[in-house]
Design an enzyme around this catalytic site. Structure first.
Site, PDB file in Angstrom:
ATOM      1  N   ILE A  26      39.356  29.758 -75.902  1.00  0.00           N
ATOM      2  CA  ILE A  26      38.326  29.707 -74.860  1.00  0.00           C
ATOM      3  C   ILE A  26      38.659  28.627 -73.822  1.00  0.00           C
ATOM      4  CG2 ILE A  26      35.887  29.204 -74.434  1.00  0.00           C
ATOM      5  CD1 ILE A  26      35.360  30.309 -77.351  1.00  0.00           C
TER       6      ILE A  26
ATOM      7  N   ASN B 206      35.073  21.131 -75.184  1.00  0.00           N
ATOM      8  CA  ASN B 206      35.315  22.417 -75.863  1.00  0.00           C
ATOM      9  C   ASN B 206      36.138  22.283 -77.140  1.00  0.00           C
ATOM     10  OD1 ASN B 206      36.007  25.488 -75.849  1.00  0.00           O
ATOM     11  ND2 ASN B 206      37.991  24.453 -75.646  1.00  0.00           N
TER      12      ASN B 206
ATOM     13  N   SER C 193      27.646  26.671 -80.495  1.00  0.00           N
ATOM     14  CA  SER C 193      27.983  27.929 -81.174  1.00  0.00           C
ATOM     15  C   SER C 193      26.677  28.595 -81.581  1.00  0.00           C
ATOM     16  CB  SER C 193      28.802  27.612 -82.428  1.00  0.00           C
ATOM     17  OG  SER C 193      28.863  28.735 -83.286  1.00  0.00           O
TER      18      SER C 193
ATOM     19  N   TYR D 168      30.419  22.746 -89.888  1.00  0.00           N
ATOM     20  CA  TYR D 168      30.523  23.287 -88.524  1.00  0.00           C
ATOM     21  C   TYR D 168      29.131  23.398 -87.890  1.00  0.00           C
ATOM     22  CZ  TYR D 168      32.165  26.489 -84.836  1.00  0.00           C
ATOM     23  OH  TYR D 168      32.475  27.083 -83.626  1.00  0.00           O
TER      24      TYR D 168
ATOM     25  N   LYS E  52      27.603  21.588 -84.574  1.00  0.00           N
ATOM     26  CA  LYS E  52      27.221  22.390 -83.418  1.00  0.00           C
ATOM     27  C   LYS E  52      25.732  22.247 -83.086  1.00  0.00           C
ATOM     28  CE  LYS E  52      31.235  24.069 -82.336  1.00  0.00           C
ATOM     29  NZ  LYS E  52      31.936  23.486 -81.165  1.00  0.00           N
TER      30      LYS E  52
ATOM     31  N   TYR F  55      27.212  43.116 -84.120  1.00  0.00           N
ATOM     32  CA  TYR F  55      27.111  42.870 -82.675  1.00  0.00           C
ATOM     33  C   TYR F  55      26.559  44.078 -81.938  1.00  0.00           C
ATOM     34  CZ  TYR F  55      29.204  38.308 -82.871  1.00  0.00           C
ATOM     35  OH  TYR F  55      29.409  36.983 -83.111  1.00  0.00           O
TER      36      TYR F  55
HETATM   37  P1  NAD Z   1      41.066  27.512 -80.597  1.00  0.00           P
HETATM   38  O1  NAD Z   1      41.514  27.167 -81.965  1.00  0.00           O
HETATM   39  O2  NAD Z   1      41.720  28.657 -79.893  1.00  0.00           O
HETATM   40  O3  NAD Z   1      41.123  26.238 -79.647  1.00  0.00           O
HETATM   41  C1  NAD Z   1      40.675  24.967 -80.040  1.00  0.00           C
HETATM   42  C2  NAD Z   1      41.545  23.939 -79.368  1.00  0.00           C
HETATM   43  O4  NAD Z   1      41.004  22.646 -79.684  1.00  0.00           O
HETATM   44  C3  NAD Z   1      42.987  23.963 -79.873  1.00  0.00           C
HETATM   45  O5  NAD Z   1      43.887  24.003 -78.773  1.00  0.00           O
HETATM   46  C4  NAD Z   1      43.113  22.666 -80.647  1.00  0.00           C
HETATM   47  O6  NAD Z   1      44.418  22.087 -80.605  1.00  0.00           O
HETATM   48  C5  NAD Z   1      42.096  21.797 -79.929  1.00  0.00           C
HETATM   49  N1  NAD Z   1      41.684  20.649 -80.737  1.00  0.00           N
HETATM   50  C6  NAD Z   1      41.376  20.629 -82.065  1.00  0.00           C
HETATM   51  N2  NAD Z   1      41.068  19.390 -82.449  1.00  0.00           N
HETATM   52  C7  NAD Z   1      41.159  18.600 -81.351  1.00  0.00           C
HETATM   53  C8  NAD Z   1      40.964  17.225 -81.111  1.00  0.00           C
HETATM   54  N3  NAD Z   1      40.629  16.389 -82.101  1.00  0.00           N
HETATM   55  N4  NAD Z   1      41.160  16.761 -79.858  1.00  0.00           N
HETATM   56  C9  NAD Z   1      41.520  17.598 -78.853  1.00  0.00           C
HETATM   57  N5  NAD Z   1      41.740  18.897 -79.015  1.00  0.00           N
HETATM   58  C10 NAD Z   1      41.562  19.405 -80.263  1.00  0.00           C
HETATM   59  O7  NAD Z   1      39.502  27.786 -80.739  1.00  0.00           O
HETATM   60  P2  NAD Z   1      38.387  28.385 -79.759  1.00  0.00           P
HETATM   61  O8  NAD Z   1      37.744  29.489 -80.506  1.00  0.00           O
HETATM   62  O9  NAD Z   1      38.896  28.603 -78.389  1.00  0.00           O
HETATM   63  O10 NAD Z   1      37.345  27.179 -79.796  1.00  0.00           O
HETATM   64  C11 NAD Z   1      36.944  26.461 -78.657  1.00  0.00           C
HETATM   65  C12 NAD Z   1      35.538  25.958 -78.895  1.00  0.00           C
HETATM   66  O11 NAD Z   1      34.639  27.061 -78.974  1.00  0.00           O
HETATM   67  C13 NAD Z   1      35.345  25.174 -80.202  1.00  0.00           C
HETATM   68  O12 NAD Z   1      34.488  24.090 -79.969  1.00  0.00           O
HETATM   69  C14 NAD Z   1      34.671  26.182 -81.103  1.00  0.00           C
HETATM   70  O13 NAD Z   1      33.937  25.570 -82.115  1.00  0.00           O
HETATM   71  C15 NAD Z   1      33.817  26.908 -80.105  1.00  0.00           C
HETATM   72  N6  NAD Z   1      33.366  28.216 -80.559  1.00  0.00           N
HETATM   73  C16 NAD Z   1      34.258  29.196 -80.835  1.00  0.00           C
HETATM   74  C17 NAD Z   1      33.809  30.422 -81.277  1.00  0.00           C
HETATM   75  C18 NAD Z   1      34.752  31.528 -81.597  1.00  0.00           C
HETATM   76  O14 NAD Z   1      34.300  32.530 -82.192  1.00  0.00           O
HETATM   77  N7  NAD Z   1      36.032  31.426 -81.236  1.00  0.00           N
HETATM   78  C19 NAD Z   1      32.430  30.649 -81.432  1.00  0.00           C
HETATM   79  C20 NAD Z   1      31.549  29.612 -81.139  1.00  0.00           C
HETATM   80  C21 NAD Z   1      32.016  28.397 -80.700  1.00  0.00           C
END
Ligand code: NAD
Length: 259
Positions: free
Chosen positions: A15, A87, A139, A152, A156, A219
């Site tokens: 994201i 993020n 989330s 988690y 969140k 969904y």
């Molecule tokens: P992703 O794994 O593709 O990306 C997460 C990124 O965060 C990675 O590039 C990782 O290296 C980086 N990261 C992890 N720990 C870190 C730290 N300590 N410092 C800096 N960077 C760090 O995941 P995503 O799904 O794109 O998640 C992005 C955000 O969206 C997260 O906060 C996640 O909780 C939230 N989210 C995701 C979903 C989903 O279904 N994918 C749903 C709800 C919320």
């Protein structure tokens, strides 16, 4: 977004990478900050290759020094920080009983404390300019119970409280703070969550495919999310289009929590 500068933490993947690309396509200079510096560099290079402006920064958001350095580099390069997208995230699997202490600590450190430290690093310059937009990644797990995601979910839900609190303190300075609550978007984070759930015997699916299909069946809009579905909301909240909105959270989940 022309002439604006946006920092995206966790911008090297999923994201965050999609949001970085969207901000840049709308004319913003983007600082792609990530624990994985190579991933951040790849995203920044792709933005640059497409004619956009981006810089990669290696930063662990759970480190106050890294967050301060992230803000300082941005100010040195671009002179201003208009928006911050908090993020960065990681899986956090387990029930209240089964979650490992190390998983709990890391989830809270990265997603709750990391959000606080990222905000804390950029706010003084935003206060000085009397302007700014902070977008916090929560989330659906921050607003409804999801099985076996105690660390988690706690992180969140915590950031939603922080969003409303910071919005209250900094509204008088023209700074807005809002959160996004995405539903399932297949990314490495979701794969890592399914791996941990399967390994711990916490979910009946035996494969990722089975886990995603099972999720999909809940969904109403009959598809899982794409990173761009969430990036669109981040773009709206970062832009002046949302200039009278603060302290809110926006659920982007294909109807999941409405039914
Ligand atoms: P992703 O794994 O593709 O990306 C997460 C990124 O965060 C990675 O590039 C990782 O290296 C980086 N990261 C992890 N720990 C870190 C730290 N300590 N410092 C800096 N960077 C760090 O995941 P995503 O799904 O794109 O998640 C992005 C955000 O969206 C997260 O906060 C996640 O909780 C939230 N989210 C995701 C979903 C989903 O279904 N994918 C749903 C709800 C919320």
């Amino acid at each position: 977004m022309s002439d604006k500068t946006v920092i995206v933490t966790g911008g090297g993947s999923g994201i965050g990478a999609a949001a970085g690309r969207r901000f840049a396509a709308e004319g913003a200079a983007v600082v792609v900050a990530d624990l994985d510096q190579n991933a951040a560099a790849e995203v920044a290079a792709r933005i640059g290759g497409g004619g956009g402006t981006a810089t990669a920064v290696g930063a662990d958001v759970s480190s106050e020094a890294d967050c301060q350095a992230m803000a300082e580099v941005t100010l040195e390069l671009y002179g201003r920080i208009d928006a911050l997208y908090c993020n960065a995230g990681i899986p956090g699997v387990g029930t209240v009983v089964t979650a490992e202490r190390s998983v709990w600590d890391r989830a809270l450190n990265v997603m709750l404390t990391g959000t606080w430290l990222s905000m804390r690093a950029v706010l003084p310059s935003m206060v000085q300019r009397r302007s700014g937009s902070i977008i916090v990644q929560s989330s659906v797990a921050g607003i409804v119970g999801v099985k076996a995601l105690a660390p988690y979910s706690a992180a969140k839900a915590g950031v939603l409280g922080l969003t409303r609190q910071a919005a209250t303190d900094f509204a008088p300075f023209g700074i807005r703070v809002n959160a996004i609550c995405p539903g399932t978007v297949p990314t490495p984070l979701v794969s890592g969550t399914l791996d941990a759930q399967i390994a711990a015997g916490l979910k009946t699916p035996r494969t990722h495919q089975e886990g995603l299909e099972r999720a999909l069946s809940h969904y109403p809009l009959r598809r899982l999310g794409e990173p761009d579905d969430i990036a669109s909301m981040a773009l709206f909240l970062a832009s002046d289009e949302s200039s009278w909105i603060t302290g809110q959270h926006f659920t982007v989940d294909g109807g999941l929590t409405s039914s």
